[in-house]
Design an enzyme around this catalytic site. Structure first.
Site, short mmCIF file in Angstrom:
data_model
loop_
_atom_site.label_atom_id
_atom_site.label_comp_id
_atom_site.label_asym_id
_atom_site.label_seq_id
_atom_site.Cartn_x
_atom_site.Cartn_y
_atom_site.Cartn_z
N TRP A 1 18.16 -22.06 -7.15
CA TRP A 1 19.01 -23.25 -7.28
C TRP A 1 18.89 -24.10 -6.03
O TRP A 1 19.25 -23.66 -4.94
CB TRP A 1 20.48 -22.83 -7.48
N HIS B 1 25.55 -24.80 -11.25
CA HIS B 1 25.58 -24.40 -12.67
C HIS B 1 27.02 -24.14 -13.10
O HIS B 1 27.90 -23.91 -12.26
CB HIS B 1 24.70 -23.16 -12.92
N ARG C 1 22.06 -30.65 -8.61
CA ARG C 1 21.03 -29.97 -7.79
C ARG C 1 20.26 -30.97 -6.95
O ARG C 1 20.12 -32.13 -7.31
CB ARG C 1 20.05 -29.21 -8.69
N GLN D 1 25.87 -28.66 -18.34
CA GLN D 1 25.58 -27.30 -18.81
C GLN D 1 26.71 -26.84 -19.72
O GLN D 1 27.83 -27.33 -19.64
CB GLN D 1 25.45 -26.33 -17.63
N VAL E 1 23.05 -11.21 -14.60
CA VAL E 1 22.99 -10.51 -15.89
C VAL E 1 21.94 -9.39 -15.81
O VAL E 1 20.95 -9.50 -15.10
CB VAL E 1 22.63 -11.47 -17.05
N ALA F 1 26.83 -13.33 -21.11
CA ALA F 1 26.92 -14.69 -20.54
C ALA F 1 25.75 -15.48 -21.09
O ALA F 1 24.64 -14.95 -21.24
CB ALA F 1 26.87 -14.63 -19.02
N1 DAH Z 1 23.23 -20.56 -14.69
C1 DAH Z 1 21.86 -20.47 -15.12
C2 DAH Z 1 21.11 -21.67 -14.59
O1 DAH Z 1 21.69 -22.62 -14.21
C3 DAH Z 1 21.76 -20.43 -16.62
C4 DAH Z 1 22.25 -19.12 -17.14
C5 DAH Z 1 21.41 -18.04 -17.14
C6 DAH Z 1 23.56 -18.96 -17.59
C7 DAH Z 1 21.84 -16.81 -17.59
C8 DAH Z 1 24.00 -17.74 -18.04
C9 DAH Z 1 23.13 -16.67 -18.02
O2 DAH Z 1 25.26 -17.55 -18.46
O3 DAH Z 1 23.57 -15.44 -18.48
O4 DAH Z 1 19.92 -21.65 -14.52
#
Ligand code: DAH
Length: 353
Positions: free
Chosen positions: A156, A178, A204, A218, A261, A315
């Site tokens: 990120w 995010h 970002r 998002q 995760v 998630a």
């Molecule tokens: N937060 C991640 C991103 O911005 C996207 C994401 C990935 C959200 C995996 C999730 C997850 O809830 O389980 O790239």
């Protein structure tokens, strides 16, 4: 002197009355009040006057000065008014009425899409949650199993807030990268079973191009219950695709790394253009990447005080702009936020089809 002032008043009042347009009026104004204007130069002669004369001349001068500038303003307003009404009668006569107001306000297509997405998940018991856009590195990273100095943070490109002046250590306050910054808050706030969604803007530090924006939306889901598994994730993803794009849709999970995760998954959708046959847009694979997701990491559950032996969680996150780009073949992400009304209007028509 008195006579001279009265003379100026009469002559210029006439000129003002005869002015045909705004530039005539501008010239009159300069002749009167410009650097070498009559009313600018006149007071220089006041020093020649005796006190008694000055007592009469000075108020007269001010009166006429105010009077003339008022007359110019009135005439200016009248000319504007006349030209507007002339414009609309002229255009009416050619059967084309000009509307000087902005188009009626409407929701941005992105908002419409997000509300539809939220409705799809409301039907199966998800409710909405808000998380802050300016956040601490704890909720954005640390709580999500991304410690300081860990290379995963490089995933990120983060915009940090110049927080020192608020007495906060540099690097601790940021614009959320995010909507996953909602995860720990949700897990701490509610007792399982949990079904919550969070929609909102993320930020970002990007090199901007057709596929990268510094500001984008998002959509995040947090789902916690006993005995959840990847099968539930597969079902949830396919449920969404079928509701959003039709019953022929399918979802496919691929292993993918996200620190919060385990296992992590990239979720692909059957290509909406070729329905899996293979085409240019999906690079002949028949699939298009849709979401990041996975089973919530035991550490994240523990951070929220939830026992990972008792409960498991899912998630799931998608990018609404990306979804719309895919749906309508839009080739530049920046179009969503640059205020291009033509683009927004076309997109709205597409959504109505
Ligand atoms: N937060 C991640 C991103 O911005 C996207 C994401 C990935 C959200 C995996 C999730 C997850 O809830 O389980 O790239």
């Amino acid at each position: 002197m008195e006579e001279k002032i009265n003379q100026i008043s009469i002559v210029y009042k006439q000129k003002i009355d005869q002015a045909k347009n705004l530039s005539d009026l501008d010239l009159i104004y300069i002749d009167l009040f410009g650097k070498n204007g009559e009313m600018t130069l006149l007071p220089r002669q006041f020093s020649k006057l005796i006190k008694e004369e000055l007592k009469i001349i000075s108020p007269l001068f001010n009166k006429i000065k105010n009077y003339l500038s008022e007359q110019i303003e009135l005439k200016r307003a009248q000319i504007k008014e006349d030209s507007y009404s002339k414009l609309s009668t002229e255009t009416l006569s050619i059967n084309e009425k000009i509307n000087f107001t902005l188009p009626k306000a409407k929701l941005h297509p992105l908002t419409v899409f997000e509300r539809q997405t939220a409705d799809i998940f409301k039907k199966i018991g998800f409710s909405q949650f808000e998380a802050p856009y300016i956040d601490t590195d704890y909720y954005n990273f640390e709580a999500l199993n991304i410690p300081e100095e860990h290379p995963a943070r490089d995933l990120w490109d983060t915009l940090y807030i110049d927080s020192e002046k608020y007495g906060i250590q540099p690097g601790k306050l940021l614009l959320r990268t995010h909507t996953s910054n909602s995860q720990l808050r949700i897990l701490k706030r509610y007792n399982p079973p949990i079904r919550i969604m969070n929609i909102g803007t993320s930020f970002r530090y990007e090199n901007l191009d057709a596929r990268h924006e510094h500001t984008f939306d998002q959509f995040e889901l947090v789902f916690v219950d006993k005995n959840l598994s990847l099968a539930d994730l597969q079902y949830l993803s396919e449920y969404y695709l079928k509701e959003a794009f039709g019953q022929q849709m399918k979802a496919r999970l691929r292993p993918k790394y996200y620190p919060f995760v385990e296992p992590g998954a990239g979720i692909d959708a059957l290509c909406i253009f070729c329905k899996g046959q293979g085409c240019k847009i999906c690079g002949n694979t028949g699939w298009i990447e849709l979401a990041g997701a996975g089973m919530i990491h035991p550490k994240v559950l523990e951070n929220a005080g939830i026992n990972p032996k008792e409960y498991s969680g899912i998630a799931w996150g998608i990018g609404p702009e990306r979804m719309l780009m895919l749906k309508y073949g839009i080739n530049d992400l920046r179009l969503f936020r640059n205020g291009d009304l033509d683009f927004l209007e076309k997109l709205e028509i597409e959504e109505k089809r």
